[in-house]
Design an enzyme around this catalytic site. Structure first.
Site, PDB file in Angstrom:
ATOM      1  N   HIS A 105     -25.133  -0.678 -23.538  1.00  0.00           N
ATOM      2  CA  HIS A 105     -25.101  -1.344 -21.854  1.00  0.00           C
ATOM      3  C   HIS A 105     -24.245  -2.383 -22.019  1.00  0.00           C
ATOM      4  O   HIS A 105     -23.877  -3.666 -22.517  1.00  0.00           O
ATOM      5  CB  HIS A 105     -26.327  -1.931 -21.616  1.00  0.00           C
ATOM      6  N   HIS A 161     -29.663  -8.021 -16.724  1.00  0.00           N
ATOM      7  CA  HIS A 161     -30.606  -8.137 -15.081  1.00  0.00           C
ATOM      8  C   HIS A 161     -32.173  -7.236 -15.888  1.00  0.00           C
ATOM      9  O   HIS A 161     -33.105  -7.635 -14.741  1.00  0.00           O
ATOM     10  CB  HIS A 161     -30.529  -6.718 -14.325  1.00  0.00           C
ATOM     11  N   ASN A 165     -31.817  -1.352 -12.812  1.00  0.00           N
ATOM     12  CA  ASN A 165     -31.694  -1.314 -11.534  1.00  0.00           C
ATOM     13  C   ASN A 165     -32.932  -0.781 -10.644  1.00  0.00           C
ATOM     14  O   ASN A 165     -32.262  -0.606 -10.074  1.00  0.00           O
ATOM     15  CB  ASN A 165     -30.248  -0.672 -11.426  1.00  0.00           C
TER      16      ASN A 165
END
Length: 272
Positions: A154, A68, A40
């Site tokens: 994660h 992501h 992030n």
């Protein structure tokens, strides 16, 4: 071996904390190997190649990503040329990069680092994380092929993270959760010697909603309607993570301790 793991770097505030404070923090903790989750770090969504270089230059030995991983499109090319950046192991097989790699610390001791994505409450299904991790750990037993093995789990669900910790007990040096940006208080060494923490927290501004400026998340909760984009909060960041000490002979943990450095969480926990 003294292994430092830092949770999700969140936006500019998190990057600033890493660039300014990681090197002296490593020296103070006498860390032999440092892993940073950077997924992030670029605007709160993904990681650019330039920001990956910044984190590596600041002292990270390895960067892990997450769901992501490829939100910043240049990462698809960058990860192929930078072996110190790892994407999740259970991404599609055609995804660029690798999900596990063996590194070496300054003394030549080998450290396996791998990451998987959970399946529970995630936005899209990923391959089974348990079978993916099992294959990697079988090929790299701590105390044998490597001196230490670290897994970044994660995931959203605490139960899934805990299950992974017990699944890996005695086969990994550290299983640490990332993704939720909220540090947990359950750091422990499991019965067979694996250090475990459900979530390392984020390296970001905790005067926020999981790292985002408070205004827009609050508006959406109160009205049910979006108006603006989410933007990362930019106050002083707390560096959050965990320090684990391992036995080179067995690869198992001898101690584990959560870390809070600077920012609001360190103010609330001055002994951390």
């Amino acid at each position: 071996m003294r292994i430092l793991f830092l949770g999700d770097v969140m936006g500019r505030a998190g990057r600033r904390a890493i660039t300014e404070r990681l090197s002296p923090l490593k020296a103070r903790l006498k860390a032999d190997f440092t892993i940073v989750n950077g997924e992030n770090a670029s605007g709160g969504m993904g990681l650019t190649g330039a920001h990956a270089r910044l984190i590596l230059d600041a002292g990270a030995d390895c960067i892990t990503l997450g769901d992501h991983a490829f939100d910043q499109k240049d990462m698809m090319q960058f990860i192929e040329s930078e072996p110190r950046v790892l994407r999740p192991l259970n991404f599609a097989r055609e995804a660029p990069g690798r999900g596990a790699r063996v590194f070496a610390d300054a003394r030549g001791r080998k450290v396996l680092v791998t990451q998987v994505l959970g399946q529970v409450f995630m936005k899209r299904p990923f391959d089974d994380p348990f079978s993916a991790v099992d294959a990697v750990l079988r090929a790299h037993p701590p105390g044998g092929m490597v001196q230490a093995a670290v897994l970044d789990m994660h995931a959203e669900a605490t139960s899934e993270k805990m299950a992974m910790g017990h699944w890996c007990d005695g086969r990994a040096s550290l299983v640490v959760g990332t993704h939720t940006h909220v540090p947990t208080a359950d750091a422990q060494v499991l019965p067979r010697g694996t250090a475990y923490l459900s979530d390392a927290g984020m390296c970001g501004d905790y005067d926020s909603v999981i790292g985002m400026d408070k205004a827009e998340p609050l508006r959406r909760f109160l009205t049910g309607m979006p108006r603006d984009r989410f933007t990362p909060a930019e106050g002083e960041a707390t560096i959050s993570g965990v320090l684990v000490v391992t036995d080179d002979r067995t690869g198992m943990a001898t101690s584990v301790a959560p870390l809070r450095d600077g920012g609001r969480l360190a103010q609330a926990n001055p002994q951390g």
